[in-house]
Write an enzyme that holds these catalytic residues in place. Structure first.
Site, PDB file in Angstrom:
ATOM      1  N   ASN A 189       0.813  -1.224   0.000  1.00  0.00           N
ATOM      2  CA  ASN A 189       0.000   0.000   0.000  1.00  0.00           C
ATOM      3  C   ASN A 189       0.844   1.270   0.000  1.00  0.00           C
ATOM      4  OD1 ASN A 189      -2.494  -1.255  -0.094  1.00  0.00           O
ATOM      5  ND2 ASN A 189      -2.651  -1.443   2.129  1.00  0.00           N
ATOM      6  N   VAL A 190       1.812   1.344   0.923  1.00  0.00           N
ATOM      7  CA  VAL A 190       2.607   2.579   1.004  1.00  0.00           C
ATOM      8  C   VAL A 190       3.526   2.684  -0.215  1.00  0.00           C
ATOM      9  CG1 VAL A 190       4.273   3.928   2.337  1.00  0.00           C
ATOM     10  CG2 VAL A 190       2.536   2.578   3.536  1.00  0.00           C
ATOM     11  N   ASP A 212       9.595  -5.727  -4.979  1.00  0.00           N
ATOM     12  CA  ASP A 212       9.031  -6.536  -3.898  1.00  0.00           C
ATOM     13  C   ASP A 212       9.717  -7.894  -3.913  1.00  0.00           C
ATOM     14  OD1 ASP A 212       7.049  -7.762  -1.959  1.00  0.00           O
ATOM     15  OD2 ASP A 212       6.064  -5.840  -2.286  1.00  0.00           O
ATOM     16  N   ARG A 252       0.409  -2.303  10.618  1.00  0.00           N
ATOM     17  CA  ARG A 252      -0.363  -2.602  11.842  1.00  0.00           C
ATOM     18  C   ARG A 252      -1.735  -3.164  11.515  1.00  0.00           C
ATOM     19  NH1 ARG A 252      -0.839   2.391  15.791  1.00  0.00           N
ATOM     20  NH2 ARG A 252      -0.398   3.798  14.063  1.00  0.00           N
ATOM     21  N   HIS A 279       8.225   8.645  16.356  1.00  0.00           N
ATOM     22  CA  HIS A 279       6.949   8.474  15.646  1.00  0.00           C
ATOM     23  C   HIS A 279       6.079   7.494  16.432  1.00  0.00           C
ATOM     24  CE1 HIS A 279       4.172   8.396  12.384  1.00  0.00           C
ATOM     25  NE2 HIS A 279       4.440   7.172  11.989  1.00  0.00           N
TER      26      HIS A 279
END
Ligand code: APR
Length: 316
Positions: free
Chosen positions: A13-14, A34, A85, A178
């Site tokens: 996703n990111v 990937d 997460r 963070h």
């Protein structure tokens, strides 16, 4: 003129969204990498994005791969490899899995793109930047973490929503790790130069601070996985500052020694980002409360780095 080259490690996703923003800004050619099992996903997303070029009017080449040799010559490598997460998880819960991934990715970057600037996005961020630094052996000006640009963007968004004004006019600052103990600085936050404290009650401002701190968790709860549009946008903001040598002052996780009394860890601080990577750390004055919050945040980062060092003594 040679086109810049941006490699994105992790085509999830990111990573895919980083490729999207980088192409939309025509920052340069993009390589999306990937693991071999997911090379089809990387190639498919790259091809899909490439075909936006005629509509969105960019000429960037976008390719998908699982071969690290394809990142050779990268100006910037963005590391998004790792697990995100799930609801109920903190960023720290990802450390056991992600430190192994970020270590192996960083060793490959050292071998195949030894001159690149590295932007780490994988969480828990501050410990992953440390891991990338140690595993790559790169100088500290070429290793930085993306967190503050995202956290500040969230803070600015919530202030703008509260005030009913443009997000563009809000300038804000934030320090620390963070995590939920990041340190937003309302004292250094203004709306087109007007201190935000003159425009908003303390209660409303505190609510914006709190929402920015847990903004990532709010999204995880809503969609069952971690955010990616804004994290990717923030990462590409940093890549753009490097590639276009903009010398922007951005809050990034960078190596701080004497600065802010951090003592040799990566934490979020304002710094100048340009062609030289982290060109300068901008030290701002902090009051007693801000110093205390910063120290708490740094001590949390130290605990995470301790876990990394225990897992991989060679990274100590
Ligand atoms: N090399 C390359 N890619 C890898 C590796 C590796 N060694 N290990 C995992 N990946 C890939 C996965 O195959 C997956 O495609 O990383 C990708 C991660 O994508 P997502 O699962 O969609 O996770 P994403 O939401 O992108 O988050 C990635 O960024 O913001 C942080 O907390 C987030 O740590 C997480 C990371």
């Amino acid at each position: 003129m040679r086109r810049a080259k941006i490699s994105v490690i992790g085509a999830g996703n990111v990573g895919a969204t980083c490729a999207h923003w980088a192409a939309a800004k025509e920052l340069g050619d993009v390589v999306l990498l990937d693991i071999p099992d997911k090379v089809g996903v990387a190639q498919g997303k790259a091809l899909d994005l490439l075909c936006c070029g005629p509509i969105e009017r960019f000429d960037s080449m976008i390719t998908g791969t699982s071969e690290y040799r394809d990142i050779a010559g990268s100006d910037v490598v963005i590391v998004t490899a790792g697990i995100p997460r799930k609801p109920g998880m903190s960023r720290d819960d990802l450390i056991q899995t992600n430190v192994k991934i970020v270590k192996s990715v960083s060793e490959q970057i050292r071998e195949h793109a030894p001159e690149s600037m590295v932007i780490v996005v994988s969480n828990p961020l501050d410990a992953m930047v440390y891991t990338a630094w140690k595993a790559s052996g790169f100088p500290t000006n070429r290793i930085m973490g993306q967190a503050g640009c995202l956290d500040v963007a969230r803070f600015r968004t919530f202030i703008a929503m509260e005030l009913g004004c443009s997000v563009e006019d809000i300038s804000a600052l934030l320090l620390g790790g963070h995590g939920d103990d990041m340190v937003p600085l309302p004292r250094y936050t203004s709306v087109h130069g007007i201190p935000v404290t003159q425009l908003m009650s303390k209660e409303k401002l505190d609510a914006c601070v709190d929402r920015a701190k847990v903004g990532g968790g709010e999204i995880v709860k809503l969609m069952g996985t971690s955010a990616y549009y804004a994290p990717a946008s923030a990462s590409v903001q940093m890549a753009e500052a490097i590639i276009r040598d903009k010398k922007r002052i951005l809050p990034c996780a960078v190596y701080c020694d004497t600065q802010f009394d951090v003592g040799g860890y990566f934490v979020g601080v304002p710094c100048v980002i340009g062609a030289g990577g982290v060109e300068k750390i901008v030290e701002v004055e902090l009051d007693g409360d801000e110093v205390r919050l910063m120290q708490e945040s740094v001590s949390h980062v130290k605990d995470l780095v301790k876990i990394v060092r225990e897992m991989f003594p060679e990274l100590a």
